[in-house]
Design an enzyme around this catalytic site. Structure first.
Site, PDB file in Angstrom:
ATOM      1  N   TRP A  66       0.895  -1.148  -0.070  1.00 53.52           N
ATOM      2  CA  TRP A  66      -0.169   0.057  -0.134  1.00 53.52           C
ATOM      3  C   TRP A  66       1.133   1.154   0.024  1.00 53.52           C
ATOM      4  O   TRP A  66       2.174   1.051  -0.076  1.00 53.52           O
ATOM      5  CB  TRP A  66      -1.000   0.155   1.263  1.00 53.52           C
ATOM      6  CG  TRP A  66      -2.372   0.450   1.049  1.00 53.52           C
ATOM      7  CD1 TRP A  66      -2.506   1.793   1.069  1.00 53.52           C
ATOM      8  CD2 TRP A  66      -3.565  -0.182   0.336  1.00 53.52           C
ATOM      9  NE1 TRP A  66      -4.055   1.750   0.803  1.00 53.52           N
ATOM     10  CE2 TRP A  66      -4.544   0.448   0.277  1.00 53.52           C
ATOM     11  CE3 TRP A  66      -3.715  -1.657   0.009  1.00 53.52           C
ATOM     12  CZ2 TRP A  66      -5.741   0.227  -0.220  1.00 53.52           C
ATOM     13  CZ3 TRP A  66      -4.884  -2.061  -0.430  1.00 53.52           C
ATOM     14  CH2 TRP A  66      -5.891  -1.219  -0.612  1.00 53.52           C
ATOM     15  N   ASP A  67       0.249   2.289   0.079  1.00 55.57           N
ATOM     16  CA  ASP A  67       1.205   3.619   0.064  1.00 55.57           C
ATOM     17  C   ASP A  67       1.856   3.831   1.274  1.00 55.57           C
ATOM     18  O   ASP A  67       2.705   5.067   1.471  1.00 55.57           O
ATOM     19  CB  ASP A  67       0.393   4.822  -0.518  1.00 55.57           C
ATOM     20  CG  ASP A  67      -0.892   4.871   0.225  1.00 55.57           C
ATOM     21  OD1 ASP A  67      -1.102   4.456   1.218  1.00 55.57           O
ATOM     22  OD2 ASP A  67      -1.450   6.015  -0.178  1.00 55.57           O
ATOM     23  N   TRP A  68       1.659   3.013   2.424  1.00 55.42           N
ATOM     24  CA  TRP A  68       2.365   2.983   3.592  1.00 55.42           C
ATOM     25  C   TRP A  68       3.135   1.580   4.124  1.00 55.42           C
ATOM     26  O   TRP A  68       3.766   1.427   5.006  1.00 55.42           O
ATOM     27  CB  TRP A  68       1.528   3.592   4.683  1.00 55.42           C
ATOM     28  CG  TRP A  68       0.258   2.996   4.509  1.00 55.42           C
ATOM     29  CD1 TRP A  68      -0.966   3.411   4.125  1.00 55.42           C
ATOM     30  CD2 TRP A  68      -0.302   1.464   4.938  1.00 55.42           C
ATOM     31  NE1 TRP A  68      -2.157   2.732   4.170  1.00 55.42           N
ATOM     32  CE2 TRP A  68      -1.748   1.211   4.843  1.00 55.42           C
ATOM     33  CE3 TRP A  68       0.530   0.352   5.299  1.00 55.42           C
ATOM     34  CZ2 TRP A  68      -2.251   0.282   4.793  1.00 55.42           C
ATOM     35  CZ3 TRP A  68      -0.191  -0.741   5.189  1.00 55.42           C
ATOM     36  CH2 TRP A  68      -1.571  -0.832   5.275  1.00 55.42           C
ATOM     37  N   ASN A 378     -14.244  -0.009   2.420  1.00 58.89           N
ATOM     38  CA  ASN A 378     -13.410   1.215   2.464  1.00 58.89           C
ATOM     39  C   ASN A 378     -13.206   1.755   0.953  1.00 58.89           C
ATOM     40  O   ASN A 378     -12.682   1.208   0.145  1.00 58.89           O
ATOM     41  CB  ASN A 378     -11.960   1.152   3.032  1.00 58.89           C
ATOM     42  CG  ASN A 378     -11.156   2.234   2.798  1.00 58.89           C
ATOM     43  OD1 ASN A 378     -11.232   3.310   3.757  1.00 58.89           O
ATOM     44  ND2 ASN A 378     -10.124   2.200   1.740  1.00 58.89           N
ATOM     45  N   GLU A 379     -14.179   2.902   1.028  1.00 55.99           N
ATOM     46  CA  GLU A 379     -13.920   3.985  -0.329  1.00 55.99           C
ATOM     47  C   GLU A 379     -14.488   3.088  -1.819  1.00 55.99           C
ATOM     48  O   GLU A 379     -14.125   3.729  -2.727  1.00 55.99           O
ATOM     49  CB  GLU A 379     -12.459   4.441  -0.503  1.00 55.99           C
ATOM     50  CG  GLU A 379     -11.815   5.117   0.717  1.00 55.99           C
ATOM     51  CD  GLU A 379     -10.508   5.703   0.479  1.00 55.99           C
ATOM     52  OE1 GLU A 379      -9.822   5.105  -0.486  1.00 55.99           O
ATOM     53  OE2 GLU A 379     -10.156   6.757   1.312  1.00 55.99           O
ATOM     54  N   GLU A 476     -11.192  10.221   7.767  1.00 61.16           N
ATOM     55  CA  GLU A 476      -9.962   9.839   7.330  1.00 61.16           C
ATOM     56  C   GLU A 476      -9.120  11.413   6.630  1.00 61.16           C
ATOM     57  O   GLU A 476      -9.954  11.940   6.044  1.00 61.16           O
ATOM     58  CB  GLU A 476      -9.695   8.849   5.918  1.00 61.16           C
ATOM     59  CG  GLU A 476      -9.544   7.725   6.337  1.00 61.16           C
ATOM     60  CD  GLU A 476      -9.332   6.824   4.923  1.00 61.16           C
ATOM     61  OE1 GLU A 476      -8.138   7.436   4.309  1.00 61.16           O
ATOM     62  OE2 GLU A 476      -9.579   5.718   4.895  1.00 61.16           O
TER      63      GLU A 476
END
Length: 801
Positions: A66-68, A378-379, A476
């Site tokens: 993921w981006d983290w 989520n989203e 968020e």
């Protein structure tokens, strides 16, 4: 004797490219994966996690990066294996829900137990339910017919007995009651279950608001409106077997089945680690070395005055201990189902696997008072309606139909059937009741007038509160920073210690993230100017944490002060959950807790901006305002003190104390208003660049709130700010260490660091406007004064210039 054996496996899939492995067992077997989403016969094609999909699978989505976080998709058994033998019946599930009857004004307990009855004859007996502290004991007669059977019990708690309710952290006690349920069955078979029962109600309030279109979106716990303060939770580790109380070794018990019965057992220690993927040897992720990592992370939540975590839908359904700790600590949980940022199929095989997954999780988790809402995904509503995946206009109705089939006709129906004790929303962000009215997908799922929003903006000035949405609920939002050097040092080498090194670029998984951090920092701070590359790297890390903490502070305080007002038809914000709480490895991210649990500057700031009583300062049209924000249940009498310092002096140039006033509980109101020009004139020789404002709430000389501050200009434009010489004398008082600080000058963003010594300070990253200050250090492992003195380093803003 007909002997039945149940093998319970926890398998973690290898991704959609997994080979066609097969685990074959002879006889009558049932195989369950670790999260209970599937129950399959003995031959299992592929590895199992969330659901089988065609020839592959779906597993923890973020394990593919993921981006983290890194890409560490795992496979193999990662939980204990046990074999249970039974020849009469087996208790498969045991769950319960406390239900409050408003009309009768009494509590009831609904208990559901699912049995596998393998006896050829009915099995009779009785059930005894006992809750001693509530003076409750009730006995029921039951008869179990062969096959899969469900026993439903209804326990009434006498209204003459006082039931203490469970409250979120900061709002009351987390009272629970020990309950035992004893099944006394034919053949001398006794099955006993023990559990902690908590009583609380939760309501999601969506109703019209005077002066604003749309609907409210807030939670009532036990009838009291609660502002949700907290963060978003991601998996604590790429390898879930490591997130336990006992880190490396698990005791496992194996039985060998012979035609004549059970012939023996073997006990051994098994290092239950998921194998690393091929080629992952260079991507080092060292594990923290303390024994109860999970408790440490969750204790840090309440220590920072949070009351809520959102378990994000791209990770995992957390282990039982996570929810038990949330119950114990008073942490409310917004629980996503594990669907995130993707468009999912709706073929019958996939829907069947989702049904099994969701039904199991509802049974497993619904007894926890900490869980206050189910969210379908989520989203995904936003992804669909904002067309993230570039779906053609003509094809959109097909995808909308699939979306409604999965989240409404499948997951929602399962929740409504399985859990009457908490609300359900289809997605996050969503418009809630408005989404329902728009046939389950809203044209703008991120509306400020309904539901919750996700908001990210790395280009606008984060000190300008006007860029933030005055929404009903912010679930968020956030900004990145780098973890401390002591955290990075464990997984890097000398050549990596540069902001532009291959290591730094590799660990940054958010496109443009490093540049965005420096851009945002550069709006208000001078960038590090040392000629020493290592010093520059450490100073840049420090500055990214300053930037992140200040940005999230500004945004969170905006949401908190918006709870009681409508401005330009927007407001009544009742929740602020920043992204994200924790890290999954040592890398730049939005987290406030580094991998290993060390507090970033943001987490120390959260301890203050989530305080139950807080003064919030801001400017609008060159007028300085201070709002008072209260999460308390009662009204309190207090005063507001406002001080102005020049950057060049530790003595305030002016101060003002308001008349005593009553701060109403559960409200945010304006306490102070003064044109900036008048404030500067009143304080002598002050200019925007030469002065800084601080303020706090007190009563009878007792501090009731953190001391907050407001910059009248960017620190990079500060006049008179000089390099502070800060010293510390360290002493020990029992298990706590005392740091007595002394400074030679006003010092912004004072950062105390003891390297890799595990623990946290009572405050950090603070503005030091007085000559002395005492800070406490709470170690998480045994340490000494000498160790702390050797590791201690202090930094303030001017040290990086």
């Amino acid at each position: 004797m007909r002997l039945h054996l149940l093998l319970l496996l926890a398998l973690c899939g290898a991704g959609t490219t997994a080979a066609e492995l097969s685990y074959s067992l002879r006889g009558n077997w049932s195989i369950c994966n670790g999260n209970g989403s599937l129950e399959l016969p003995g031959a299992v094609p592929g590895c199992v996690h969330s659901a089988l999909f065609q020839q592959g699978l779906i597993q923890e989505q973020c394990s593919f990066s993921w981006d983290w976080g890194p890409s560490f998709p795992t496979q193999g058994i990662w939980k204990d294996v046990r074999i249970e033998a039974y020849n009469i019946c087996h208790l498969n599930y045991f769950t319960f829900s406390p239900i409050y009857d408003k009309s009768a004004q009494e509590w009831n307990l609904e208990i559901e137990s699912t049995f596998d009855v393998v006896s050829s004859k009915p099995v009779g007996g009785q059930v005894i339910v006992a809750i001693p502290k509530l003076q409750t004991q009730q006995t029921y007669s039951i008869e179990l017919q062969p096959g899969k059977r469900i026993v439903e019990l209804f326990v009434n708690i006498s209204k003459n007995i006082t039931v203490e309710t469970w409250w979120p952290h900061g709002h009351g006690n987390q009272t629970g009651y020990n309950m035992t349920v004893l099944f006394e069955l034919d053949g001398g078979l006794n099955i006993e279950k023990s559990a902690k029962v908590y009583f609380r109600t939760v309501e999601l309030i969506e109703e019209p608001i005077k002066g604003s279109p749309g609907l409210s979106f807030y939670f009532k716990i036990n009838g009291f409106p609660i502002f949700l303060k907290g963060s978003n939770w991601i998996p604590a580790d790429s390898f879930q077997d490591r997130v336990t109380s006992e880190l490396f070794h698990k005791k496992m018990k194996f039985f060998s089945r012979h035609s004549h019965g059970i012939i023996g057992s073997i006990f051994f220690l098994f290092k239950c680690s998921s194998p690393l993927p091929a080629g992952a040897g260079l991507a080092v992720v060292l594990q923290p070395n303390w024994a109860n990592w999970l408790r440490l992370l969750l204790q840090s939540v309440v220590d920072a005055n949070m009351n809520t975590l959102r378990v994000w839908g791209g990770g995992i359904y957390e282990q039982d201990e996570f929810y038990e700790l949330c119950d114990e600590l008073g942490i409310m949980v917004w629980q996503d189902f594990m669907f995130a940022c993707a468009l999912y199929p709706t073929d019958q095989g996939f829907l069947d696997s989702v049904t099994a997954e969701v039904a199991y999780q509802i049974k497993r988790l619904k007894s926890h008072p900490s869980i206050i809402i189910w969210s379908g995904n989520n989203e995904n509503e936003e992804a669909l309606m904002m067309n993230w995946y570039h779906i053609s206009f003509t094809d959109r109705p097909i995808y909308i139909k699939d979306y409604v089939t999965l989240y409404v006709k499948n997951i929602r129906e399962l929740v409504l059937a399985g859990d009457k004790s908490r609300p359900f929303i289809t997605s996050s962000p969503t418009n809630g009741a408005e989404t329902v009215a728009e046939a389950w997908v809203s044209q703008n799922p991120n509306s400020n007038y309904f539901g919750d929003v996700h908001f990210y903006d790395y280009i606008s000035d984060c000190w300008n509160w006007k860029v933030f949405p005055k929404a009903r609920f912010a679930s968020e939002y956030g900004y990145q920073s780098w973890p401390s050097f002591s955290t990075l040092e464990k997984v890097s080498s000398t050549e990596d210690w540069s902001f532009n090194s291959k290591f730094s670029l590799h660990r940054q998984h958010h496109e443009g993230g490093n540049k965005q951090m420096l851009y945002q920092a550069g709006l208000h701070f001078k960038l590090p100017q040392s000629t020493d590359p290592l010093r520059t790297f450490k100073d840049t890390i420090y500055l990214t944490q300053v930037m992140q903490a200040q940005c999230v502070k500004t945004e969170t305080e905006f949401y908190r002060r918006s709870r009681s007002e409508i401005v330009d038809q927007q407001g009544h914000t009742m929740g602020a959950l920043y992204w994200q709480l924790n890290d999954i490895w040592q890398a730049p991210s939005w987290a406030s807790l580094e991998y290993g649990g060390k507090w970033k500057m943001l987490h120390y700031f959260a301890q203050n901006f989530f305080a139950p009583l807080l003064p919030v300062g801001f400017e609008n049209e060159n007028t300085f305002y201070i709002y008072g924000v209260s999460d308390l249940h009662s009204d309190y009498s207090m005063t507001l003190s406002v001080r102005v310092h020049t950057w060049s002096s530790l003595e305030p140039v002016c101060s003002r104390v308001t008349e005593r006033f009553v701060m109403k509980g559960g409200e945010a109101v304006c306490l102070y208003e003064e044109p900036v020009s008048e404030l500067l004139r009143r304080c002598g020789n002050c200019t925007r660049e030469s002065c800084v404002v601080s303020f706090y709430l007190s009563a009878d000389h007792e501090l009731l709130s953190p001391t907050n501050y407001h910059f009248l200009s960017s620190p990079k434009e500060a006049v008179g700010l000089c390099k502070a010489q800060i010293t510390a004398i360290i002493s020990q008082q029992g298990d706590i260490f005392v740091f007595d600080l002394e400074t030679s000058a006003v010092a912004p963003f004072v950062w105390l660091d003891v390297g890799s010594i595990p623990g946290r300070f009572s405050d950090n990253g603070f503005l030091m406007t007085e000559k002395t200050r005492t800070i406490l250090f709470y170690p998480w492992e045994p340490t000494s004064k000498n160790e702390l003195e050797q590791s201690f380093h202090v930094t303030s803003l001017t040290d990086i210039y």
